[in-house]
Scaffold this motif. Structure first.
Motif, PDB file in Angstrom:
ATOM      1  N   MET A 186      -1.235  -9.209   0.308  1.00  0.00           N
ATOM      2  CA  MET A 186      -0.161  -9.007   1.273  1.00  0.00           C
ATOM      3  C   MET A 186      -0.728  -8.709   2.659  1.00  0.00           C
ATOM      4  O   MET A 186      -0.258  -9.227   3.664  1.00  0.00           O
ATOM      5  CB  MET A 186       0.762  -7.873   0.833  1.00  0.00           C
ATOM      6  CG  MET A 186       1.902  -7.709   1.829  1.00  0.00           C
ATOM      7  SD  MET A 186       2.892  -6.252   1.633  1.00  0.00           S
ATOM      8  CE  MET A 186       3.582  -6.466   0.016  1.00  0.00           C
ATOM      9  N   ARG A 187      -1.748  -7.871   2.702  1.00  0.00           N
ATOM     10  CA  ARG A 187      -2.365  -7.489   3.977  1.00  0.00           C
ATOM     11  C   ARG A 187      -2.952  -8.696   4.697  1.00  0.00           C
ATOM     12  O   ARG A 187      -2.775  -8.892   5.882  1.00  0.00           O
ATOM     13  CB  ARG A 187      -3.465  -6.445   3.720  1.00  0.00           C
ATOM     14  CG  ARG A 187      -2.907  -5.141   3.199  1.00  0.00           C
ATOM     15  CD  ARG A 187      -1.931  -4.627   4.195  1.00  0.00           C
ATOM     16  NE  ARG A 187      -1.261  -3.409   3.804  1.00  0.00           N
ATOM     17  CZ  ARG A 187      -0.353  -2.830   4.583  1.00  0.00           C
ATOM     18  NH1 ARG A 187      -0.021  -3.361   5.743  1.00  0.00           N
ATOM     19  NH2 ARG A 187       0.232  -1.732   4.198  1.00  0.00           N
ATOM     20  N   LYS A 188      -3.673  -9.518   3.945  1.00  0.00           N
ATOM     21  CA  LYS A 188      -4.303 -10.716   4.527  1.00  0.00           C
ATOM     22  C   LYS A 188      -3.239 -11.693   5.006  1.00  0.00           C
ATOM     23  O   LYS A 188      -3.389 -12.359   6.020  1.00  0.00           O
ATOM     24  CB  LYS A 188      -5.200 -11.405   3.488  1.00  0.00           C
ATOM     25  CG  LYS A 188      -6.419 -10.606   3.108  1.00  0.00           C
ATOM     26  CD  LYS A 188      -7.453 -10.656   4.213  1.00  0.00           C
ATOM     27  CE  LYS A 188      -8.703  -9.897   3.795  1.00  0.00           C
ATOM     28  NZ  LYS A 188      -9.486  -9.462   4.963  1.00  0.00           N
ATOM     29  N   LEU A 189      -2.168 -11.772   4.246  1.00  0.00           N
ATOM     30  CA  LEU A 189      -1.091 -12.697   4.589  1.00  0.00           C
ATOM     31  C   LEU A 189      -0.401 -12.270   5.889  1.00  0.00           C
ATOM     32  O   LEU A 189      -0.181 -13.086   6.784  1.00  0.00           O
ATOM     33  CB  LEU A 189      -0.077 -12.743   3.436  1.00  0.00           C
ATOM     34  CG  LEU A 189       1.018 -13.782   3.610  1.00  0.00           C
ATOM     35  CD1 LEU A 189       0.442 -15.183   3.506  1.00  0.00           C
ATOM     36  CD2 LEU A 189       2.105 -13.574   2.566  1.00  0.00           C
ATOM     37  N   LEU A 190      -0.102 -10.978   5.993  1.00  0.00           N
ATOM     38  CA  LEU A 190       0.548 -10.477   7.217  1.00  0.00           C
ATOM     39  C   LEU A 190      -0.357 -10.744   8.423  1.00  0.00           C
ATOM     40  O   LEU A 190       0.102 -11.184   9.481  1.00  0.00           O
ATOM     41  CB  LEU A 190       0.871  -8.984   7.076  1.00  0.00           C
ATOM     42  CG  LEU A 190       1.919  -8.632   5.996  1.00  0.00           C
ATOM     43  CD1 LEU A 190       2.020  -7.123   5.806  1.00  0.00           C
ATOM     44  CD2 LEU A 190       3.281  -9.224   6.311  1.00  0.00           C
ATOM     45  N   THR A 237      -3.481   7.531  -0.876  1.00  0.00           N
ATOM     46  CA  THR A 237      -3.495   7.077  -2.269  1.00  0.00           C
ATOM     47  C   THR A 237      -2.620   5.830  -2.426  1.00  0.00           C
ATOM     48  O   THR A 237      -3.008   4.857  -3.042  1.00  0.00           O
ATOM     49  CB  THR A 237      -2.951   8.186  -3.205  1.00  0.00           C
ATOM     50  OG1 THR A 237      -3.529   9.405  -2.803  1.00  0.00           O
ATOM     51  CG2 THR A 237      -3.289   7.897  -4.633  1.00  0.00           C
ATOM     52  N   MET A 238      -1.445   5.876  -1.814  1.00  0.00           N
ATOM     53  CA  MET A 238      -0.535   4.732  -1.913  1.00  0.00           C
ATOM     54  C   MET A 238      -1.134   3.499  -1.264  1.00  0.00           C
ATOM     55  O   MET A 238      -1.075   2.418  -1.805  1.00  0.00           O
ATOM     56  CB  MET A 238       0.789   5.063  -1.227  1.00  0.00           C
ATOM     57  CG  MET A 238       1.641   5.994  -2.042  1.00  0.00           C
ATOM     58  SD  MET A 238       2.971   6.605  -1.028  1.00  0.00           S
ATOM     59  CE  MET A 238       3.965   7.389  -2.270  1.00  0.00           C
ATOM     60  N   ALA A 239      -1.731   3.685  -0.099  1.00  0.00           N
ATOM     61  CA  ALA A 239      -2.312   2.551   0.612  1.00  0.00           C
ATOM     62  C   ALA A 239      -3.404   1.908  -0.226  1.00  0.00           C
ATOM     63  O   ALA A 239      -3.532   0.691  -0.270  1.00  0.00           O
ATOM     64  CB  ALA A 239      -2.855   3.004   1.958  1.00  0.00           C
ATOM     65  N   ALA A 240      -4.171   2.735  -0.941  1.00  0.00           N
ATOM     66  CA  ALA A 240      -5.285   2.212  -1.738  1.00  0.00           C
ATOM     67  C   ALA A 240      -4.789   1.375  -2.908  1.00  0.00           C
ATOM     68  O   ALA A 240      -5.480   0.476  -3.369  1.00  0.00           O
ATOM     69  CB  ALA A 240      -6.142   3.366  -2.243  1.00  0.00           C
ATOM     70  N   ALA A 241      -3.555   1.660  -3.376  1.00  0.00           N
ATOM     71  CA  ALA A 241      -3.050   0.987  -4.574  1.00  0.00           C
ATOM     72  C   ALA A 241      -2.375  -0.343  -4.268  1.00  0.00           C
ATOM     73  O   ALA A 241      -1.924  -1.031  -5.156  1.00  0.00           O
ATOM     74  CB  ALA A 241      -2.057   1.911  -5.288  1.00  0.00           C
ATOM     75  N   GLU A 242      -2.287  -0.709  -3.001  1.00  0.00           N
ATOM     76  CA  GLU A 242      -1.495  -1.894  -2.699  1.00  0.00           C
ATOM     77  C   GLU A 242      -2.280  -3.204  -2.832  1.00  0.00           C
ATOM     78  O   GLU A 242      -3.489  -3.197  -3.019  1.00  0.00           O
ATOM     79  CB  GLU A 242      -0.900  -1.771  -1.311  1.00  0.00           C
ATOM     80  CG  GLU A 242      -1.968  -1.872  -0.263  1.00  0.00           C
ATOM     81  CD  GLU A 242      -1.431  -1.494   1.092  1.00  0.00           C
ATOM     82  OE1 GLU A 242      -1.563  -2.309   1.987  1.00  0.00           O
ATOM     83  OE2 GLU A 242      -0.893  -0.389   1.223  1.00  0.00           O
ATOM     84  N   VAL A 243      -1.548  -4.305  -2.727  1.00  0.00           N
ATOM     85  CA  VAL A 243      -2.133  -5.621  -2.944  1.00  0.00           C
ATOM     86  C   VAL A 243      -2.814  -6.131  -1.665  1.00  0.00           C
ATOM     87  O   VAL A 243      -2.159  -6.267  -0.638  1.00  0.00           O
ATOM     88  CB  VAL A 243      -1.015  -6.607  -3.354  1.00  0.00           C
ATOM     89  CG1 VAL A 243      -1.569  -7.979  -3.655  1.00  0.00           C
ATOM     90  CG2 VAL A 243      -0.231  -6.059  -4.530  1.00  0.00           C
TER      91      VAL A 243
END
Ligand code: OOG
Ligand code: NI
Length: 316
Positions: free
Chosen positions: A22-26, A13-19
């Motif tokens: 940020m993932r693409k940037l990392l 659930t937490m993973a689904a709520a993130e931006v």
């Protein structure tokens, strides 16, 4: 690690709520890093063959020139905008450096997964205290940093695009800096490129002990930074780090000269469970139960991963 079903659900659930930005940037920071640094790729391939993983990242590190708005803030801003928090300052007077580290939004420490789907790494950013260098080196650095001021807010973009925000340096300027500060010389040619990514050793399955991992990597042909000993241990014993020696990169300077310079390296960090949580079962241990932060004594030695001494490069 066996997670209870409810814990797994909570994490999903937490993973689904993130931006997603940020993932693409990392992922964007590591892409040019892997393209330019074969040792990092080889080390990860070796680990992958031996270990069921997950391969998570403890932190990412950047270097900057602390002048003309090109310092820590220039690359930190995007992380702050994404919810990272500024943590401690570290000082390295002999190297004329300071550093800050930033922690990701708390729930992103505990996501299950690898690479851009896994826990968000801490961010470690250092800056050269340019005012403390000789006039000669200062004027070399300022020549480039003053030409870059209009791009100060785009350091992250430059990093992801694998480009500098200042003009391609001349070999003479590079040499002038290398004589005085190898950190300065590295930063002049690599700019905001990812300096290193650090594998979270305690998150691995089999190679989850750093001494064992170091032996394994060395027997696989990875040259580790031996400055002050291969294993760097904080005074409290809780933070244990090692790193590869940086790759040598053929760099085309502005005057057409092609010379060998230091590229990036890969680091390994094991964070031991804090004494207060020693009674927890292994499957109950979360990142927040482990030794947090960084250590000046360890970092001081890890900086040497790009030194000509460790790399066996002869300076002219
Ligand atoms: C950073 C060296 C310090 C750590 O984890 O303490 C470091 C650098 O080489 O720029 O990475
Ligand atoms: Ni590091």
């Amino acid at each position: 690690l066996a997670l209870s079903v409810s814990a797994q659900k909570r994490r999903i659930t937490m993973a689904a709520a993130e931006v997603p930005l940020m993932r693409k940037l990392l992922a964007g920071f590591v892409k040019p890093y892997f393209e330019k640094n074969p040792t990092a790729v080889t080390a990860l391939e070796l680990i992958h063959k031996e270990d069921a993983g997950p391969i998570c990242y403890d932190h990412f590190a950047f270097r900057t020139f602390g002048v003309d708005g090109c310092g820590i803030d220039s690359i930190a801003q995007i992380f702050i905008d994404l919810g990272y928090k500024t943590r401690d300052e570290l000082r390295f007077p002999a190297k004329k450096l300071r550093a800050l580290w930033f922690s990701p939004p708390e729930h992103l420490y505990e996501v299950d997964g690898e690479l851009e789907n896994g826990p968000a790494p801490r961010i470690f950013i250092s800056e050269l205290l340019v005012d403390q260098l000789t006039e000669k080196s200062q004027s070399v650095i300022r020549k480039y940093t003053t030409a870059a001021t209009q791009y100060n807010r785009h350091a992250a973009t430059a990093s992801v695009l694998n480009t500098l925000t200042w003009p391609t340096p001349s070999f003479a300027d590079y040499q002038q800096l290398a004589r005085e500060s190898e950190y300065a010389a590295w930063t002049l040619v690599n700019g905001y490129s990812l300096n290193h990514a650090t594998v979270s050793v305690h998150s691995l399955s089999q190679l989850c002990n750093i001494s064992k991992l170091n032996q394994f990597l060395q027997s696989g042909g990875i040259k580790l930074n031996s400055e002050g000993g291969i294993l760097k241990v904080s005074p409290d014993g809780g933070l244990q780090q090692s790193s590869s020696v940086a790759d040598s990169v053929q760099y085309a300077f502005a005057d057409g000269e092609v010379e060998t310079v230091a590229g990036s390296y890969i680091e390994f960090a094991e964070r031991l469970v804090l004494p207060a949580y020693s009674s927890l079962k292994l499957e109950e241990v979360r990142e927040c139960h482990r030794r947090e932060g960084f250590e000046v004594g360890n970092a001081d030695k890890i900086f040497e991963s790009t030194s000509s001494d460790q790399m066996g490069i002869q300076r002219r």
